[in-house]
Design an enzyme around this catalytic site. Sequence first.
Site, PDB file in Angstrom:
ATOM      1  CB  CYS A  62     -55.145 -35.257  12.696  1.00  0.00           C
ATOM      2  SG  CYS A  62     -54.912 -35.156  14.489  1.00  0.00           S
ATOM      3  CG  HIS A 101     -60.001 -36.407  13.407  1.00  0.00           C
ATOM      4  ND1 HIS A 101     -59.287 -37.500  12.985  1.00  0.00           N
ATOM      5  CD2 HIS A 101     -59.301 -35.872  14.441  1.00  0.00           C
ATOM      6  CE1 HIS A 101     -58.203 -37.628  13.731  1.00  0.00           C
ATOM      7  NE2 HIS A 101     -58.184 -36.653  14.619  1.00  0.00           N
ATOM      8  CD  GLU A 151     -61.412 -38.706  10.401  1.00  0.00           C
ATOM      9  OE1 GLU A 151     -60.793 -38.966  11.449  1.00  0.00           O
ATOM     10  OE2 GLU A 151     -61.147 -37.717   9.674  1.00  0.00           O
TER      11      GLU A 151
END
Length: 341
Positions: free
Chosen positions: A236, A320, A322
Amino acid sequence: MKKAILILNDNVVFRGKGIGAIGSYWGELVFNTGMTGYMEALTDPSYAGQILTFTYPLIGNYGTTSKWSESKKIHPVSIVVSELCEKPVHRENTVPLDTLLKTHHVGGISGIDTRALVKIIRQKGTMPAVLAVYENDYPDLIKQVTRKNIQIINPDGKKTVALIDYGLKNSVVEELIKRELKVIIFPATVCAEEIINYQPNGIILSNGPGDPRASPYIHKAVKKMLEASIPMLGICLGHQFLALATGGKIYKLKFGHRGVNHPVIDLKTKKAYLTSQNHTYAVSEENLSKEWRILFKNLNDQTVEGLAHKKKTILSVQFHPEANPGPRDTSFLFDRFVSLL
């Protein structure tokens, strides 16, 4: 340059120059007609909870001193003035009024028509109001969210990753622990030399808020890290820092990408993934250094969503991997990064 906005309960809005501390303030809007005595008024506890308007057109011209104080602090939540004197003259002056306001975390607005404002109050009575002081350009939000100290997690991990906290999500750390990595988390203000001294196997530039152009000290650090030839992953905001550090440019999206269903495509495999995203700015493809190969693009607007360095072991993604919240389609990128260590 700071700006400010004053919004009255009847929806009348005044815009002007911001003074004092940045922030948002709510209180009862009142006015004081004294030609002098602003220091005494500001330190009068009776003004607690109020937005104090001074009708005299020039405030701060004789500075400030504790000798004129009625208490130890400024009590109005914020102030309104027509003009604030920046270079006061008085033998007792210690600091300009603007400096004193910042010290006491009080903001205000100047450069508005206080006569028109007072007429409204006289006609309608005192009323609730909101005053906000904000930076006109690019505020450095990273310093507001980064940690202060170095933290070591999973010290017995097989390999070591330096993780720089620009506004780090816990989920990134959890993904690294799952892969049996030792994680050393650094504050955003860390210099490249300090990271390199830890001899990490890899470096991760985390997610974070705001415009990356507001943090030139990070650009300098990332450039130094690139010289060390250590495998890197940008997530990001970290993705944007890598682009800027190699001469690229960033631009502001019209309304940003925020959500858990943003489709991106791997330009090599032509496989699409749903991703979690939260950003306002994007890397300019037009100004991207030739050092990079584009890995992913956004299927909605064709913005750059991922990069790979042509000569170094460096990956970066705008989304993202994650997740949390959102789909975990791209968590494999952590495995890809680990394979480079």
